[in-house]
Scaffold this active site. Structure first.
Site, mmCIF file in Angstrom:
data_model
loop_
_atom_site.group_PDB
_atom_site.id
_atom_site.type_symbol
_atom_site.label_atom_id
_atom_site.label_comp_id
_atom_site.label_asym_id
_atom_site.label_seq_id
_atom_site.Cartn_x
_atom_site.Cartn_y
_atom_site.Cartn_z
ATOM 1 C CB SER A 180 -0.853 0.018 1.280
ATOM 2 O OG SER A 180 -1.359 1.318 1.540
ATOM 3 C CE1 TYR A 194 -4.177 -2.027 5.177
ATOM 4 C CE2 TYR A 194 -3.305 0.117 4.523
ATOM 5 C CZ TYR A 194 -3.858 -1.108 4.191
ATOM 6 O OH TYR A 194 -4.082 -1.417 2.866
#
Ligand SMILES: NC(=O)c1ccc[n+]([C@@H]2O[C@H](COP(=O)([O-])OP(=O)(O)OC[C@H]3O[C@@H](n4cnc5c(N)ncnc54)[C@H](O)[C@@H]3O)[C@@H](O)[C@H]2O)c1
Length: 260
Positions: free
Chosen positions: A144, A157
């Site tokens: 990501s 995350y």
């Protein structure tokens, strides 16, 4: 053979029941691959399989929690017994989490570690020896932009996606001599159920307003769509990308480099 052809390739794709993973399954099957979907949610995995078969492709669904090492090992073994090889592994399954270091609990951190980090390790651990034995393979891990730049309120995350990036580099280096290419993709915001779920949970009644706001955080002015990510994964797994390993690919509408 046409460019990006995957005829007779065996592809294992995690989290193929939804969003980016679903699109990767569909695109790879369209290019001729036999797709094995590893999904926690058997129902959505079955829907992907059905859609692929209705378009004339080949797909199987294996119910599997990627965070569970013995489940992953037996599912990968079953696929290998069936096919004799695994050419492609896409580590796509992942979950989101909102929170700073202060608001992230130990349970939150452990959960994100188990799914987003250990889940990737479990699949690599099971598949890499088989790729080694057969003389090569292609792996794509879903990282990501959170692995590359600071994103507010994404402590656990970001940690997990940083680990996905470095696991990618490590595997790429260790298996150069075994003809295993390993790369990762770092999407910016992509419009999937992942995003819709986030908006529903955190901004009830204001979903449309927030959707537009989130779209504008990409300098290009919109979110990505799952097929755009799937096509990059296709390129990286195809023979056309034979010179590419150990590389991270942002695909983010300019988010990492053009936001000032
Ligand atoms: N959507 C985005 O904006 C975005 C941006 C950057 C990175 N990503 C990453 O891309 C990947 C896919 O995201 P998405 O938006 O398509 O998500 P999604 O929620 O739409 O789909 C994820 C799928 O993974 C499955 N899954 C979750 N935990 C699992 C487990 N333990 N075992 C097996 N399967 C499991 C879910 O059932 C679901 O089908 C994730 O790794 C995510 O972090 C997404």
């Amino acid at each position: 053979m046409h460019t990006f052809d995957l005829t007779s390739k065996i592809a294992v794709i995690t989290g193929g029941g939804s969003g980016i993973g679903k699109s990767i399954c569909e695109v790879f099957a369209r290019q001729g691959a036999s797709v094995y979907i590893l999904e926690l949610n058997e129902q959505t995995g079955l829907e992907t399989k059905k859609a692929i078969e209705e378009s004339g492709g080949h797909a199987s669904i294996m119910a599997c929690d990627v965070s569970n090492q013995s489940q992953v090992a037996s599912v990968i073994q079953a696929i290998h017994q069936d096919t004799g090889r695994i050419d492609i592994l896409i580590n796509n399954a992942g979950v989101a989490h909102i929170g700073t270091v202060e608001t992230t609990t130990e349970e939150d951190l452990d959960r994100i570690y188990r799914i987003n980090i250990k889940g990737v390790y479990n699949c690599l651990h099971a598949v890499v020896p088989l790729m080694k034995q057969q003389g090569g393979g292609a792996i794509v891990n879903m990282a990501s932009v959170a692995a590359m730049v600071g994103i507010a309120d994404r402590f656990a995350y970001s940690m997990s996606k940083g680990a996905v990036l470095t696991m990618t580099l490590s595997v790429a280096k260790d298996y150069l001599q075994h003809n295993i290419r390993c790369n990762c993709i770092s999407p910016g915001r992509v419009h999937t159920p992942f995003v819709d779920g986030f908006l529903k949970k955190n901004y009830p009644g204001k979903e449309q307003e927030m959707f537009e706001k989130l779209s504008k955080t990409q300098p290009i002015g919109r979110m990505g769509n799952p097929e755009e990510i799937a096509l990059l994964a296709l390129y990286l797994c195809s023979d056309a990308a034979g010179f590419i390993t150990g590389t991270n690919y942002p695909i983010d509408g300019g988010f990492v480099t053009l936001n000032s």
